[in-house]
Scaffold this motif. Structure first.
Motif, PDB file in Angstrom:
ATOM      1  N   PHE A   1      26.244  20.522 -55.411  1.00  0.00           N
ATOM      2  CA  PHE A   1      27.326  19.538 -55.475  1.00  0.00           C
ATOM      3  C   PHE A   1      28.244  19.707 -54.279  1.00  0.00           C
ATOM      4  CE2 PHE A   1      31.664  18.421 -56.769  1.00  0.00           C
ATOM      5  CZ  PHE A   1      31.470  17.092 -57.137  1.00  0.00           C
ATOM      6  N   GLU A   2      28.647  18.598 -53.669  1.00  0.00           N
ATOM      7  CA  GLU A   2      29.492  18.640 -52.477  1.00  0.00           C
ATOM      8  C   GLU A   2      30.961  18.645 -52.893  1.00  0.00           C
ATOM      9  OE1 GLU A   2      29.745  16.426 -48.172  1.00  0.00           O
ATOM     10  OE2 GLU A   2      28.992  15.288 -49.861  1.00  0.00           O
ATOM     11  N   PHE A   3      31.652  19.764 -52.653  1.00  0.00           N
ATOM     12  CA  PHE A   3      33.072  19.880 -52.966  1.00  0.00           C
ATOM     13  C   PHE A   3      33.913  19.128 -51.951  1.00  0.00           C
ATOM     14  CE2 PHE A   3      31.483  24.010 -54.644  1.00  0.00           C
ATOM     15  CZ  PHE A   3      31.773  23.796 -55.973  1.00  0.00           C
ATOM     16  N   ILE A   4      33.580  19.317 -50.706  1.00  0.00           N
ATOM     17  CA  ILE A   4      34.372  18.762 -49.609  1.00  0.00           C
ATOM     18  C   ILE A   4      33.428  17.999 -48.697  1.00  0.00           C
ATOM     19  CG2 ILE A   4      35.829  19.322 -47.634  1.00  0.00           C
ATOM     20  CD1 ILE A   4      36.410  22.026 -49.049  1.00  0.00           C
ATOM     21  N   SER A   5      33.722  16.717 -48.483  1.00  0.00           N
ATOM     22  CA  SER A   5      32.901  15.983 -47.524  1.00  0.00           C
ATOM     23  C   SER A   5      33.696  15.855 -46.238  1.00  0.00           C
ATOM     24  CB  SER A   5      32.511  14.611 -48.065  1.00  0.00           C
ATOM     25  OG  SER A   5      33.536  13.686 -47.898  1.00  0.00           O
ATOM     26  N   THR A   6      33.065  16.185 -45.154  1.00  0.00           N
ATOM     27  CA  THR A   6      33.743  16.148 -43.861  1.00  0.00           C
ATOM     28  C   THR A   6      33.007  15.218 -42.922  1.00  0.00           C
ATOM     29  OG1 THR A   6      32.471  18.030 -43.080  1.00  0.00           O
ATOM     30  CG2 THR A   6      34.599  18.522 -44.044  1.00  0.00           C
ATOM     31  N   THR A   7      33.768  14.597 -42.070  1.00  0.00           N
ATOM     32  CA  THR A   7      33.200  13.738 -41.043  1.00  0.00           C
ATOM     33  C   THR A   7      33.589  14.328 -39.698  1.00  0.00           C
ATOM     34  OG1 THR A   7      33.513  11.828 -42.474  1.00  0.00           O
ATOM     35  CG2 THR A   7      33.128  11.390 -40.138  1.00  0.00           C
ATOM     36  N   LEU A   8      32.586  14.615 -38.884  1.00  0.00           N
ATOM     37  CA  LEU A   8      32.863  15.195 -37.577  1.00  0.00           C
ATOM     38  C   LEU A   8      33.285  14.103 -36.612  1.00  0.00           C
ATOM     39  CD1 LEU A   8      29.902  17.703 -37.170  1.00  0.00           C
ATOM     40  CD2 LEU A   8      32.246  18.179 -37.844  1.00  0.00           C
ATOM     41  N   THR A   9      34.283  14.408 -35.837  1.00  0.00           N
ATOM     42  CA  THR A   9      34.737  13.499 -34.780  1.00  0.00           C
ATOM     43  C   THR A   9      34.683  14.257 -33.469  1.00  0.00           C
ATOM     44  OG1 THR A   9      37.033  14.160 -35.112  1.00  0.00           O
ATOM     45  CG2 THR A   9      36.273  12.251 -36.350  1.00  0.00           C
ATOM     46  N   ASP A  10      34.782  13.540 -32.381  1.00  0.00           N
ATOM     47  CA  ASP A  10      34.777  14.188 -31.073  1.00  0.00           C
ATOM     48  C   ASP A  10      35.999  15.082 -30.936  1.00  0.00           C
ATOM     49  OD1 ASP A  10      32.455  12.986 -30.351  1.00  0.00           O
ATOM     50  OD2 ASP A  10      33.374  11.406 -29.162  1.00  0.00           O
ATOM     51  N   GLY A  11      35.746  16.303 -30.479  1.00  0.00           N
ATOM     52  CA  GLY A  11      36.820  17.239 -30.224  1.00  0.00           C
ATOM     53  C   GLY A  11      36.973  17.438 -28.734  1.00  0.00           C
ATOM     54  N   ILE A  12      37.731  18.427 -28.351  1.00  0.00           N
ATOM     55  CA  ILE A  12      37.949  18.703 -26.939  1.00  0.00           C
ATOM     56  C   ILE A  12      36.682  19.258 -26.301  1.00  0.00           C
ATOM     57  CG2 ILE A  12      39.257  20.121 -25.305  1.00  0.00           C
ATOM     58  CD1 ILE A  12      41.569  20.042 -27.321  1.00  0.00           C
ATOM     59  N   HIS A  13      36.059  20.247 -26.976  1.00  0.00           N
ATOM     60  CA  HIS A  13      34.887  20.911 -26.409  1.00  0.00           C
ATOM     61  C   HIS A  13      33.592  20.533 -27.113  1.00  0.00           C
ATOM     62  CE1 HIS A  13      37.508  23.373 -23.970  1.00  0.00           C
ATOM     63  NE2 HIS A  13      38.197  23.670 -25.048  1.00  0.00           N
ATOM     64  N   ILE A  14      33.670  20.055 -28.349  1.00  0.00           N
ATOM     65  CA  ILE A  14      32.470  19.747 -29.115  1.00  0.00           C
ATOM     66  C   ILE A  14      32.436  18.245 -29.369  1.00  0.00           C
ATOM     67  CG2 ILE A  14      31.271  20.107 -31.308  1.00  0.00           C
ATOM     68  CD1 ILE A  14      32.616  22.851 -31.413  1.00  0.00           C
ATOM     69  N   LYS A  15      31.316  17.649 -29.108  1.00  0.00           N
ATOM     70  CA  LYS A  15      31.126  16.213 -29.334  1.00  0.00           C
ATOM     71  C   LYS A  15      30.153  16.037 -30.475  1.00  0.00           C
ATOM     72  CE  LYS A  15      33.581  15.248 -25.692  1.00  0.00           C
ATOM     73  NZ  LYS A  15      34.962  14.927 -25.854  1.00  0.00           N
ATOM     74  N   LYS A  16      30.406  15.052 -31.330  1.00  0.00           N
ATOM     75  CA  LYS A  16      29.476  14.802 -32.430  1.00  0.00           C
ATOM     76  C   LYS A  16      28.171  14.289 -31.864  1.00  0.00           C
ATOM     77  CE  LYS A  16      31.235  10.172 -33.312  1.00  0.00           C
ATOM     78  NZ  LYS A  16      31.845   9.273 -34.220  1.00  0.00           N
ATOM     79  N   GLU A  17      27.082  14.573 -32.553  1.00  0.00           N
ATOM     80  CA  GLU A  17      25.763  14.160 -32.079  1.00  0.00           C
ATOM     81  C   GLU A  17      25.535  12.691 -32.357  1.00  0.00           C
ATOM     82  OE1 GLU A  17      22.383  16.536 -33.075  1.00  0.00           O
ATOM     83  OE2 GLU A  17      23.673  18.248 -33.477  1.00  0.00           O
ATOM     84  N   ASP A  18      24.844  12.039 -31.442  1.00  0.00           N
ATOM     85  CA  ASP A  18      24.460  10.653 -31.643  1.00  0.00           C
ATOM     86  C   ASP A  18      22.973  10.657 -31.991  1.00  0.00           C
ATOM     87  OD1 ASP A  18      24.190   7.957 -31.698  1.00  0.00           O
ATOM     88  OD2 ASP A  18      24.460   7.642 -29.531  1.00  0.00           O
ATOM     89  N   ASN A  19      22.658  10.527 -33.284  1.00  0.00           N
ATOM     90  CA  ASN A  19      21.277  10.601 -33.761  1.00  0.00           C
ATOM     91  C   ASN A  19      20.481   9.351 -33.476  1.00  0.00           C
ATOM     92  OD1 ASN A  19      21.606  13.190 -34.719  1.00  0.00           O
ATOM     93  ND2 ASN A  19      22.308  12.504 -36.730  1.00  0.00           N
ATOM     94  N   SER A  20      21.109   8.283 -33.010  1.00  0.00           N
ATOM     95  CA  SER A  20      20.382   7.046 -32.751  1.00  0.00           C
ATOM     96  C   SER A  20      19.500   7.153 -31.519  1.00  0.00           C
ATOM     97  CB  SER A  20      21.369   5.873 -32.596  1.00  0.00           C
ATOM     98  OG  SER A  20      22.193   6.097 -31.470  1.00  0.00           O
ATOM     99  N   LYS A  21      19.743   8.103 -30.641  1.00  0.00           N
ATOM    100  CA  LYS A  21      18.964   8.261 -29.407  1.00  0.00           C
ATOM    101  C   LYS A  21      17.647   8.987 -29.643  1.00  0.00           C
ATOM    102  CE  LYS A  21      23.001   8.287 -26.407  1.00  0.00           C
ATOM    103  NZ  LYS A  21      23.781   9.066 -25.462  1.00  0.00           N
ATOM    104  N   HIS A  22      17.524   9.691 -30.753  1.00  0.00           N
ATOM    105  CA  HIS A  22      16.333  10.522 -31.011  1.00  0.00           C
ATOM    106  C   HIS A  22      15.215   9.721 -31.578  1.00  0.00           C
ATOM    107  CE1 HIS A  22      18.373  14.204 -29.975  1.00  0.00           C
ATOM    108  NE2 HIS A  22      19.401  13.756 -30.673  1.00  0.00           N
TER     109      HIS A  22
END
Length: 80
Positions: free
Chosen positions: A59-80
């Motif tokens: 069961f998922e207690f906390i759902s998180t959505t990643l956004t672009d940060g300063i050093h880490i960028k969220k992955e774009d899965n549409s390119k794969h």
């Protein structure tokens, strides 16, 4: 005690009474349990920041959505 001089043992006792506790004074707090249960399956778990899923049923207690940060960028899965 003659002449008002203290014995070596009396001086040690006074010094021991005057010393502060090692590490400071102890803190007094109420007893408690840092635990919760899974709303899906009822399994107990410790309350820990960062725990997002139940270890038993998933069961998922906390759902998180990643956004672009300063050093880490969220992955774009549409390119794969």
């Amino acid at each position: 005690m003659e002449g008002g001089s203290k014995s070596f043992l009396d001086k040690l006792k006074e010094k021991a009474k005057a010393q502060a506790n090692y590490g400071g004074n102890a803190e007094t707090s109420e007893a408690g349990i840092q635990a919760t249960t899974c709303p899906n399956c009822g399994a107990g778990r410790a309350k820990q920041d960062g725990v997002t899923h139940c270890a038993y049923c998933g069961f998922e207690f906390i759902s998180t959505t990643l956004t672009d940060g300063i050093h880490i960028k969220k992955e774009d899965n549409s390119k794969h």
